[in-house]
Structures are given as C-alpha cells and as structure tokens.
Design a protein around this motif. Structure first.
Motif, PDB file in Angstrom:
ATOM      1  N   THR A 293     -18.522  16.019   7.234  1.00 53.33           N
ATOM      2  CA  THR A 293     -19.327  15.658   8.390  1.00 53.33           C
ATOM      3  C   THR A 293     -19.085  14.199   8.742  1.00 53.33           C
ATOM      4  OG1 THR A 293     -21.211  15.012   7.021  1.00 53.33           O
ATOM      5  CG2 THR A 293     -21.113  17.305   7.721  1.00 53.33           C
ATOM      6  N   ASN A 294     -19.330  13.889  10.025  1.00 53.09           N
ATOM      7  CA  ASN A 294     -19.199  12.511  10.502  1.00 53.09           C
ATOM      8  C   ASN A 294     -17.804  11.966  10.202  1.00 53.09           C
ATOM      9  OD1 ASN A 294     -20.753  10.644  11.968  1.00 53.09           O
ATOM     10  ND2 ASN A 294     -20.928   9.322  10.185  1.00 53.09           N
ATOM     11  N   THR A 295     -16.763  12.702  10.643  1.00 51.78           N
ATOM     12  CA  THR A 295     -15.379  12.373  10.318  1.00 51.78           C
ATOM     13  C   THR A 295     -14.576  12.131  11.586  1.00 51.78           C
ATOM     14  OG1 THR A 295     -14.723  14.706  10.299  1.00 51.78           O
ATOM     15  CG2 THR A 295     -15.453  13.734   8.209  1.00 51.78           C
ATOM     16  N   ILE A 296     -13.464  11.425  11.417  1.00 56.99           N
ATOM     17  CA  ILE A 296     -12.492  11.166  12.486  1.00 56.99           C
ATOM     18  C   ILE A 296     -11.137  11.664  12.002  1.00 56.99           C
ATOM     19  CG2 ILE A 296     -11.371   9.417  13.896  1.00 56.99           C
ATOM     20  CD1 ILE A 296     -13.816   7.665  13.573  1.00 56.99           C
ATOM     21  N   THR A 297     -10.518  12.547  12.767  1.00 56.81           N
ATOM     22  CA  THR A 297      -9.200  13.086  12.442  1.00 56.81           C
ATOM     23  C   THR A 297      -8.194  12.519  13.429  1.00 56.81           C
ATOM     24  OG1 THR A 297     -10.181  15.127  11.598  1.00 56.81           O
ATOM     25  CG2 THR A 297      -7.835  15.169  12.105  1.00 56.81           C
ATOM     26  N   VAL A 298      -7.240  11.741  12.927  1.00 59.37           N
ATOM     27  CA  VAL A 298      -6.236  11.082  13.756  1.00 59.37           C
ATOM     28  C   VAL A 298      -4.981  11.944  13.769  1.00 59.37           C
ATOM     29  CG1 VAL A 298      -4.883   8.987  14.119  1.00 59.37           C
ATOM     30  CG2 VAL A 298      -7.188   8.840  13.171  1.00 59.37           C
ATOM     31  N   ILE A 299      -4.511  12.293  14.969  1.00 58.75           N
ATOM     32  CA  ILE A 299      -3.265  13.036  15.128  1.00 58.75           C
ATOM     33  C   ILE A 299      -2.197  12.055  15.577  1.00 58.75           C
ATOM     34  CG2 ILE A 299      -2.104  14.896  16.337  1.00 58.75           C
ATOM     35  CD1 ILE A 299      -5.857  14.932  16.177  1.00 58.75           C
ATOM     36  N   HIS A 300      -1.115  11.957  14.827  1.00 57.13           N
ATOM     37  CA  HIS A 300      -0.079  10.956  15.083  1.00 57.13           C
ATOM     38  C   HIS A 300       1.287  11.629  15.090  1.00 57.13           C
ATOM     39  CE1 HIS A 300       0.985  11.011  10.746  1.00 57.13           C
ATOM     40  NE2 HIS A 300      -0.314  11.197  10.592  1.00 57.13           N
ATOM     41  N   ALA A 301       2.288  10.879  15.549  1.00 56.70           N
ATOM     42  CA  ALA A 301       3.638  11.421  15.698  1.00 56.70           C
ATOM     43  C   ALA A 301       4.618  10.857  14.688  1.00 56.70           C
ATOM     44  CB  ALA A 301       4.155  11.138  17.116  1.00 56.70           C
ATOM     45  N   TYR A 302       4.155  10.075  13.728  1.00 48.34           N
ATOM     46  CA  TYR A 302       5.056   9.428  12.779  1.00 48.34           C
ATOM     47  C   TYR A 302       4.684   9.846  11.354  1.00 48.34           C
ATOM     48  CZ  TYR A 302       5.732   6.640  16.973  1.00 48.34           C
ATOM     49  OH  TYR A 302       5.960   6.241  18.264  1.00 48.34           O
ATOM     50  N   ALA A 303       5.331   9.202  10.386  1.00 46.87           N
ATOM     51  CA  ALA A 303       5.040   9.533   8.989  1.00 46.87           C
ATOM     52  C   ALA A 303       3.596   9.201   8.633  1.00 46.87           C
ATOM     53  CB  ALA A 303       6.014   8.799   8.066  1.00 46.87           C
ATOM     54  N   GLN A 304       3.053   8.144   9.225  1.00 41.02           N
ATOM     55  CA  GLN A 304       1.656   7.777   9.037  1.00 41.02           C
ATOM     56  C   GLN A 304       1.157   7.075  10.294  1.00 41.02           C
ATOM     57  OE1 GLN A 304       1.425   5.135   5.688  1.00 41.02           O
ATOM     58  NE2 GLN A 304       2.721   3.575   6.611  1.00 41.02           N
ATOM     59  N   PRO A 305      -0.127   7.146  10.586  1.00 39.66           N
ATOM     60  CA  PRO A 305      -0.638   6.538  11.821  1.00 39.66           C
ATOM     61  C   PRO A 305      -0.634   5.020  11.744  1.00 39.66           C
ATOM     62  CG  PRO A 305      -2.442   7.384  10.498  1.00 39.66           C
ATOM     63  CD  PRO A 305      -1.184   7.823   9.815  1.00 39.66           C
ATOM     64  N   ASN A 306      -0.511   4.398  12.909  1.00 42.98           N
ATOM     65  CA  ASN A 306      -0.564   2.941  13.019  1.00 42.98           C
ATOM     66  C   ASN A 306      -2.014   2.525  13.249  1.00 42.98           C
ATOM     67  OD1 ASN A 306      -0.157   0.231  13.423  1.00 42.98           O
ATOM     68  ND2 ASN A 306       0.762   0.447  15.446  1.00 42.98           N
ATOM     69  N   LEU A 307      -2.676   2.089  12.180  1.00 47.39           N
ATOM     70  CA  LEU A 307      -4.076   1.662  12.222  1.00 47.39           C
ATOM     71  C   LEU A 307      -4.200   0.249  11.667  1.00 47.39           C
ATOM     72  CD1 LEU A 307      -5.699   4.965  10.888  1.00 47.39           C
ATOM     73  CD2 LEU A 307      -5.386   4.283  13.273  1.00 47.39           C
ATOM     74  N   SER A 308      -3.301  -0.626  12.107  1.00 47.96           N
ATOM     75  CA  SER A 308      -3.243  -1.973  11.540  1.00 47.96           C
ATOM     76  C   SER A 308      -4.469  -2.810  11.884  1.00 47.96           C
ATOM     77  CB  SER A 308      -1.982  -2.690  12.036  1.00 47.96           C
ATOM     78  OG  SER A 308      -1.961  -2.760  13.457  1.00 47.96           O
ATOM     79  N   LEU A 309      -5.141  -2.544  13.003  1.00 49.34           N
ATOM     80  CA  LEU A 309      -6.299  -3.352  13.390  1.00 49.34           C
ATOM     81  C   LEU A 309      -7.524  -3.080  12.529  1.00 49.34           C
ATOM     82  CD1 LEU A 309      -6.069  -3.309  17.292  1.00 49.34           C
ATOM     83  CD2 LEU A 309      -5.292  -5.060  15.698  1.00 49.34           C
TER      84      LEU A 309
END
Length: 554
Positions: A293-309
C-alpha cells in the motif's frame, strides 16, 4: 520535516544576491560560499531553520565564526529596502498635494560621485571586521550625491551595496518546490523538462495523489494507494508524489524507529536471547520493494530508472538506505518486463533451488551468492507480476516518448475511476492525443467494432486486429480528455510601478493532459423515462359550486 538542521541533511542557503546554494551539511567539514566566505558545518547543526547567519572575519581552528542576526535588525533592513526609512525633508520640492517630495532632477549619474577608489575598497575588505557592514557604511558616507537621491533610489543603492559586500546567508529547508525553482533558474532546466512549481501542483491535484495509509491490509482486501509513474525528470515527479504521499523524508529519530518497531507485525519480528534479561524483540531487515500500500511504481526504459534528484531527500537509488520510507515503497519495472517479461533474463531465469542439506556443505561465499540471486529473482518476479496484474489507482507521465504508446500499454492496467495525468513541455503531442480520445474517434471506434462483431459467426470471436491497427488507443476507456496549461508570471507591484518583470525566464509553457479511466458497458444503453405532457386547460364550469362562488362571480 523537522524544524532544525540535521547532520547530512541537504539545505538551501539563500545568499544576499537572492541566489540559492544547495549544500549537504556533513559534520566536521567546511562549507564554502566562494566570495562570501566559508564556515564550519558544525556551527549550524542543531540550529533552527530559517535563521539568518552572518560570516564574521574572526577565525578560530574551525574557520570563520557565525553570528545570528536578530529579527529587529532584519526588520530594520527590510524597511530600508522598501524605501520606508527615515528620509530628511529639507530643500524638497512640493508635490501635487503640497507634501514635500524629493526628485532626481539634479542628479547626474556618474562614477565620480563615489569618492572611494577600488584600491581603498580592497583595503577596507582586508581591514573591516564587521562582515561587510563597515564597507557599506563607508560607501554611503563617501558618496557625494547621496543627499540628492529619492527615497526609492537611495533604498535601491543601499540594497545593491548590501548584496555585494554583506557576508550572510539564510538556511531554508529543501522541499520539492524549492528544488524545482533552483533547477529552473540556476541549473539545466532541460533536465527536468522545464517542469515548474505550478505544474507540479497541478499534477498532484489532477492525479489525486495523497497519503493512503501505511498499515498493511489483509490479503483479501484490495491494496490502495498504488500509483504508476513514467518519469524522465530525474526523479522530480517521483519526489513530488512521494511528498504528497508522506513517504519522501526519512525518519531519523529514535522515537519513529521505536514506533515502527512496536507497530511491526508478529511475523516481522524475532526474539534474541540476552544473558542479562528476558528475550527482546528485534525488527527483521526490511525487504526492498515489499510494501503493498501507498507505493509508487516507476516504469523506465533502461537498466535502472534515473532518480538522481532523490539524493537531496536522503535516498540514493544506487545504494538505498533501509530506514528510508522509499526503500520498501518505491518499485521499478522496465518496459520489457512489463510487456514481455519472459524476454528479461532476471525474470525468466530462475536460480535452481538447493536443498538445506546441500546448503550446509557449501562455503559461506557460495551460500551468500545463492541467497543473493534467489532473493533478487523473487523480488523482481513479485514486482513484475504485481505490475502486470494492474489495478493501479493512478497514472502520472512526464516523458519525451510518444504519449499514445505509453497510454496504449498503461491505461488497461488502471483501476476504475483512476486519473491519468500527462505533462509535456510542448502542446503538439497532447493535441494529437486529444484527437485520439475525441468524440468523433470514439464514435468511429464503436461503429467499427460493432461491424467486425456482426461479421463474425456465433461460434467464433471477432478478430479485432485490424481495429487496433487503425486506432492506436482505445478511445472508449478514457473520459473526458482535458488539456490545460498554468504558468505563474511574476509581477513587480510597487506604487506607480506595477508591471510584469521584463527579466522573467522564458522557455516552454508546459501543458497537462488529464482523463479518467472508465469501463464501457457491453450492453446497449437506451434512453428511458417518463414523458411529460403539457397540462390540459381545465374548462371553467358554468354553474357555481357554492354560495361563495356565486358571490365571487357576481
């Protein structure tokens, strides 16, 4: 968020020139502000936020000393900056209402008005011990035409000199809005697709992003608060959603850890035997991406998502902290895993199961490798299966990909009445998307579908391949498509000088597409209801019904 400065926390330092500097407060280090000076980070750890500090010229072993500016001093300087300070009214011209008014009629703007030379100013910098206050006072004292300036001109001149020579800063807490403004004004705006603070607010509002509870529900109860995100803004959209959901800022106090330990289910705790007393409960190490519950699912196009910020909020995607709320509530799936999971080796290649008897004979390194591979496969499989099962409560998209290709895959995975929000810096992709979900397209799609179903025999199902080739998306499952834009433009509001700021930043306007996921009914809908007829006019009777009617008619 806490109201005091914590170790290893990212904060925003507002300089006298109204510039922002993002700094991580690491203990036993020195924070450098270039020409404004430097100071020891330990001097502000534990201090309240929003305090204004002044860097003094006195030094010790740790570096320059700091002085906290009082509210009285800051308020007096604000009045000077607004042109409301004490101004002498001798030899002033009279205004329209007879009140004295100073004008700049006799002022000649030239450098000769300032008697101090550059060499003398440099000497003052070396000798002054008031962190720039003595330099500003000397500059005002040596100005020959200072008495001819108007109140507004004098305030502008004083403020300009204070911004140049005063060594001070204000500590501000770093939130999503402040980070967006910093990246837009002082860094590469293309990195975040020119996403402004007002657009972030609209995305969270139209996406119905909110806190959905931290309590794990029973297996038979539908999980709630599950959002799907396609983010190409280096994690800014994910951070904005996590802030609204209450899972962005880490819980670093012992009280929060104690509460989490007390609220932990029985199966997540273990008992350890202590020789000095009874067994004590211990929290088992949490599994990554394990929340329901209370989750965020990130769909990305690379080996891993870019979440540097996300590093500015205490979460490093490459080396995540287990105590951070995003460790269990932020999940990631690649497009390959979502569309064709068997093509992904992490999902398809299951590590062989080794019996407990064989594990005992293995070396410690091989046993650790086996558990690592097995846990990674189980984690990937659970996240992919959960994502492919769909039933998300919302979809937020901020990508440079074709929006129609994203919606074609993601909209069928949404639950009923789930909002869909798409941000684009340009309007052309969203205008094309509006046409795909328009009423005309929807009517043509329904007519074509009925035609194909009528041609199919009763025993066979209709072949809808040609229908999906003609229509990129299904226009019947998203209503009603809406396109809007909102950009806040700053204005200068002063008496007699109100106008938009001419130095405002340009760039993309930014547009947002919004729709609601619906399920079209398979039955034919016919209008039904009670038909309302006009009231018939009652004919007046010729004979009165009573004596009273006789009197009224007479």
């Amino acid at each position: 968020m806490h109201s005091y400065i914590r170790p290893n926390q990212w904060v925003a330092l507002k300089l006298p020139s109204d510039q922002l500097r993002l700094v991580q407060i690491i203990p036993n280090t020195t924070v450098s502000l270039n020409r404004f000076g430097n100071f020891a980070a330990n001097q502000i750890i534990g201090r309240p936020l929003y305090f204004t500090f002044e860097i003094l010229d006195s030094r010790d072993e740790s570096g320059h000393q700091l002085r906290v500016l009082s509210a009285t001093e800051l308020h007096a300087e604000t009045l000077i900056a607004d042109g409301e300070g004490d101004v002498e009214t001798e030899d002033l011209d009279a205004g329209e209402n007879g009140a004295p008014m100073r004008t700049n009629r006799e002022i000649i703007d030239m450098n000769a008005s300032q008697k101090l030379t550059l060499e003398e100013i440099e000497e003052l910098k070396k000798e002054a011990g008031g962190a720039g206050r003595d330099i500003v006072a000397k500059l005002l004292e040596s100005h020959s035409a200072l008495d001819q300036k108007t109140a507004f001109s004098l305030a502008k001149y004083t403020l300009r000199k204070r911004k140049k020579y005063m060594k001070r800063f204000t500590v501000l807490p770093l939130d999503v809005g402040l980070l967006a403004n910093y990246l837009m004004q002082e860094r590469d705006a293309q990195k975040i697709m020119e996403l402004r603070d007002e657009h972030i607010g609209l995305i969270g509002c139209w996406g119905n992003v909110h806190h959905s509870g931290n309590v794990e529900v029973a297996p038979e109860v539908k999980p709630h608060g599950r959002y799907a995100v396609v983010d190409e803004t280096a994690g800014l959209v994910v951070a904005a959603m996590a802030e609204r959901m209450g899972i962005l800022y880490p819980h670093d106090t012992e009280e929060d850890q104690t509460e989490e330990q007390q609220d932990a289910p029985a199966e997540e705790t273990a008992e350890i035997q202590d020789a000095s007393g009874p067994p004590k409960p211990r929290r088992v190490r949490p599994q990554a991406m394990s929340a329901t519950t209370n989750t965020i699912t990130v769909i990305h196009a690379y080996a891993q998502p870019n979440l540097s910020l996300l590093k500015y909020f205490g979460y490093d995607s490459n080396n995540p902290d287990e105590s951070h709320p995003l460790y269990t509530r932020l999940k990631s799936i690649s497009w390959m895993q979502l569309v064709e999971p068997n093509s992904d080796p992490l999902y398809a290649n299951e590590p062989p199961v080794i019996s407990p008897e064989e594990l005992v004979d293995l070396k410690q390194s091989k046993r650790t490798t086996y558990y690592h591979k097995r846990n990674r496969w189980q984690r990937v499989k659970s996240v992919v299966d959960e994502g492919r099962a769909g039933n998300f409560d919302g979809l937020v998209v901020a990508t440079l990909l074709e929006p129609s290709s994203v919606l074609r895959t993601m909209v069928p995975l949404l639950a009923g009445s789930a909002p869909v929000v798409i941000y684009s810096p340009n309007v052309e992709p969203l205008v094309e998307l509006m046409d795909m979900y328009s009423t005309a397209r929807r009517t043509a799609f329904i007519s074509k579908k009925r035609e194909l179903e009528s041609k199919a025999s009763e025993a066979e199902t209709a072949d809808l391949t040609s229908l999906h080739d003609e229509f990129v998306v299904d226009p019947t499952i998203l209503l009603p498509p809406t396109l809007q834009s909102s950009r806040v433009r700053p204005w200068q509001v002063l008496p007699g000088r109100t106008h938009p700021l001419m130095t405002g930043r340009g760039g993309a306007e930014g547009y947002i597409f919004h729709g609601i996921r619906v399920f079209p009914t398979a039955q034919k809908i016919q209008a039904a209801g009670n038909v309302r007829h006009k009231r018939r006019k009652l004919e007046a009777t010729s004979t009165p019904a009573s004596d009273r009617d006789v009197e009224m008619t007479s």
